[in-house]
Design an enzyme around this catalytic site. Sequence first.
Site, mmCIF file in Angstrom:
data_model
loop_
_atom_site.group_PDB
_atom_site.id
_atom_site.type_symbol
_atom_site.label_atom_id
_atom_site.label_comp_id
_atom_site.label_asym_id
_atom_site.label_seq_id
_atom_site.Cartn_x
_atom_site.Cartn_y
_atom_site.Cartn_z
ATOM 1 N N LYS A 1 0.738 -1.040 -0.546
ATOM 2 C CA LYS A 1 -0.177 -0.411 0.184
ATOM 3 C C LYS A 1 1.348 1.187 0.001
ATOM 4 O O LYS A 1 1.946 0.871 0.818
ATOM 5 C CB LYS A 1 -0.756 -0.129 0.744
ATOM 6 C CG LYS A 1 -2.344 1.182 1.336
ATOM 7 C CD LYS A 1 -2.811 0.733 2.679
ATOM 8 C CE LYS A 1 -3.790 1.701 2.500
ATOM 9 N NZ LYS A 1 -4.886 1.889 4.115
ATOM 10 N N SER B 1 -10.071 1.549 2.707
ATOM 11 C CA SER B 1 -8.486 2.066 2.075
ATOM 12 C C SER B 1 -8.081 1.265 1.232
ATOM 13 O O SER B 1 -6.670 2.055 0.524
ATOM 14 C CB SER B 1 -8.066 3.534 3.216
ATOM 15 O OG SER B 1 -7.183 2.508 3.978
ATOM 16 N N SER C 1 -10.139 -1.293 7.568
ATOM 17 C CA SER C 1 -9.160 -0.803 5.609
ATOM 18 C C SER C 1 -7.994 -1.975 5.187
ATOM 19 O O SER C 1 -8.665 -1.639 3.788
ATOM 20 C CB SER C 1 -8.420 -0.052 5.982
ATOM 21 O OG SER C 1 -9.038 1.184 5.848
#
Lengths: 484, 482, 95
Positions: B79, B154, B178
């Site tokens: 990420k 996310s 997330s």
Amino acid sequence: MSEYEVVIGLEIHAELLTKSKIFCGCTTEFGGEPNSHCCPICLGLPGALPVLNEKAVEYAIKAGLALNCQIPGYSKFDRKNYFYPDLPKAYQISQFDLPVCVQGRVDYELEEMQQSTGITRVHMEEEAGKSVHSGDNILGSDFSLMDYNRTGIPLIEIVTEPDLRSAAEAKAFLEQLKSILQYIKVSDCKMEEGSLRCDANVSLRLKGTKEFGTKVEIKNLNSFRAVERVLEYEIRRQRQVYEQGGSIVQETRTWDDSRMITVSMRSKEESHDYRYFPEPDLVPLEIDLNWVRSLKEGLPELPLAKKHRLMEQYDLSSMDADQLTTDQEMASYFERTVASYTNGKVVSNWLTGDFSRLLNTSGLEISKVKVTPQQLAELLRLIDEGIISGKQGKDVLTEMFCSGTAPEQIIKDKGFEQISDSKALEQISADIIAANPQIVQRYQDGEDRLLGFFVGQVMKETKGKANPGLVNALLREKLKATDS
Amino acid sequence: MELFQRTATELQKMLACSQVTSEQIVQAFINRIEAEDSQMRAYLTITAKEALGAAQASDLRRKQGQPLSKWDGVPIAVKDNMSTKNVRTTCGSKMLEEYIPPYDATVIGRIKNAGMPILGKTNMDEFAMGSSTENSAFAKTHNPVNLQKVPGGSSGGSAAAVAGFEAPWSLGSDTGGSIRQPASFCGVVGLKPTYGLVSRYGLVAYASSLDQIGPIGHRVQDVAALLQLIAGHDYKDSTSVTVSVPDYQASLVADVSGLRIGIAKEFFSEGLNNQVKSAVMRAVQNLSQAGAEVVDVSLPLTDYAIETYYLIATAEASANLARYDGVRYGLRVAGDDSVAMFKHTRAEGFGTEVKRRIMLGTYALSAGYYDAYYKKAQQVRTLIRREFEQAFTQVDVIITPTTPTTAFGFGEKKDPLEMYLSDIYTVTPNLAGVPGLSMPCGVDSNNLPIGVQMIATHFSEPVLLRTAFALEQIQRKGEFNE
Amino acid sequence: MINKNEVKRVANLARLRLSEEETTQYQQDLNQILQAADKLKLVDTEGIEPTAHAIPLRNVLRLDMTSESLGIDQVLKNGPEITKGYFRVPRIMEE
């Protein structure tokens, strides 16, 4: 006219003498190329996290103990939020409601009077960066340049109770505080380098009333002289406002050096909302009280106690003892000298006199002085033994200061050695007396002051090396002898 | 079967048996990314050159018989909120569009030390604030299962990269769901570890007391292996725990006899889609048939979790995101003086949702409101934690749906509160600091994946992995039987 | 209910320049979210310690040892405006 009472409380920031910063391994060394002592942590780069320096905690607690504080068993860190270019994370890691030290007291003396000022708290926090302004001052600059080398140096903030009643008291307190922090070696307290800084809260109230008047915060009292001068100014200003029927506005003011007045920085309405909250990146401290006890036992004798002991032990005046004990290095120098030369009073006279003068003119710190305490003791012994005169001793000390050479060597090199051989002096004196019969006559007729003439002649003959005491005694004896 | 369709564990075995080189694997994924990612947009930065270099280095080590880590040569996606030295780390924000970190996050260091090539940095909601990856300043990631749907967020890019076979596995971060919510939406396995198990050093902070990095993979064993790699104490993170890390592979035993599974009615309340509900109940039933005991537990404070979460997370975020001021890195928008420069920079650098949360968090901490909002939320957090501790005296695992619905369409959740509610089942483990895992448990009538969430007590990842592994085995047997 | 001035006060604290439109929007959003958060008042938290950390760790400390700094080039390389090795910022008005 009404009588006003002055109420002052101080907030002092002192940088701690750790090797590395409070939350990262960057060096705390003063100076260096701009931005050369920075890492992801002290620069506040995204993702970097703080880890607390154990030594910083130790030093903060030591400071608290030396200021007679209580050390609570539990303490934590908080974020103090405000934006400023010198604050990389836009929050300062500080301590809000649970500081490491609380409720202390500093005892000190002002004009021989015992004073005591309460310490509300001592808390730890991180130092901000430094800005260089393009103009003369921050307000006249189009831009500023940021250097983050200083960012993250550990600080303690010491907050006093509103116990101080005059600018002189504030100064005396601050001097004692500085002295204590230096004694315990947690801060070098150099106001000129910014490692000790002071803000003050000042208010006036009618004598006899309990309630405090509206207080004004004064920022950046950054020398001992400034503390006294600025506070005196502010007290005068407030008194004038009251006497003219006005009222004081709660605000923050700063000293304007060019105009020699305090000027308003911001009013209470504009005051910061710091939004303190517990720092999630650091865990709380549970302080081991056994550790605290051992730190307390390890504290050295503090300046006031040392002062009283030296006064007692060596029969020193309060002023001399003050002068000897304010700086721990000086006190230690004194004690190491008296270890080899027992007359403390003589040592004190030399240290507070010529030695201090040499320190001032050379700008040296005691630790950098080349003269060892043993050498100073030796010098004093040579004077006692009459090898050199006291006056010559001063010259020898100056030379010792410059070169670090042992006193005996200097005396030899410069030919300072006194002639204390009475046989040799007896011969010289006899010759001079024989050569000046008229003057001898006049002396014997009662012109006592003519003794000086003979002494001078002997000194001239011996190029000043004669032991003056011995010469005096000899001449008196001889001139009397001629009489009989 | 194409190389890129393999699980990380399979790739590792193929490498170990010299059936394939790391370079071949990495090249296969790069080809796949080049072919697919213009549509899917899982990546913000593709580091093909670096990945190939790392693959070649790994192959050389293998050839020369040098020491190898178990996962040497198996590539990964991370990420874009994990700091990667010399590779830009944007957090999905215009603010950091050109920010190139001078250091590696601890987890990145571990991955590099294990000889794993990093394929690229995955898309995310700006500063991890969102539940659909629509808040990325750069691209909308599409759900590989159905490109008309969001991948969740996310960590939408990390989940989509795995589900869309653009990486065998990936790292995400989870502050309120997330990792688990996008894993659920994309039909992959995602784990949020116990707070403190994985170092946060180098993870760009959203809400420091809730953030954890965790693995996303095709299979439970992949997730267990990746967790093994990243878990463990790090002196650079003060909140990192010093517990010894168990062997997670050893907990992959398909045996749940005697396991006590808790079901809390609070997680099956109104707002829960019926198809999701029945899929989750079927999973519970499967486990029960395999010998687990199902126990009702009560977690009434769950109803307050989302509000508690939003007050705490945004308050911490308001401070964490204050450093983006245009002085030392990131975007700068000119202003006449420093304050104006700060305000212009932050107004332009942050997107709408980030600003909304900064505003909320700033308000919750400001003078006069601290006690009513921030402190209150922290107190409720204490009670939520206690409630979980109490429940875990009765059960080993609590099973819930991961999300109230399956993946939704782009632009479907316009109202911020409505979007916040998609985290309603995932925020409680973050508040309590306990681990949570999401794995697929079926699909709805539109063929969209449904996720089941498993929650265990602090450091009970082995129990989670065992339960998940057992359920996965049952599911696979079912597939073969059908 | 939060009024517009409060929204502006908060935006100033957070150093966010908001347009009138945004101010109105955030006023509405904040009111909606805070209204929902008022639900927490229903929970009795009398005498309950707030939780700041998910895991109760204590005394995490490092030794006072220096380590390499980044080096000036690495420190400055992301700076939007660099002058003579410093980060340059526009005029600072005393706050």
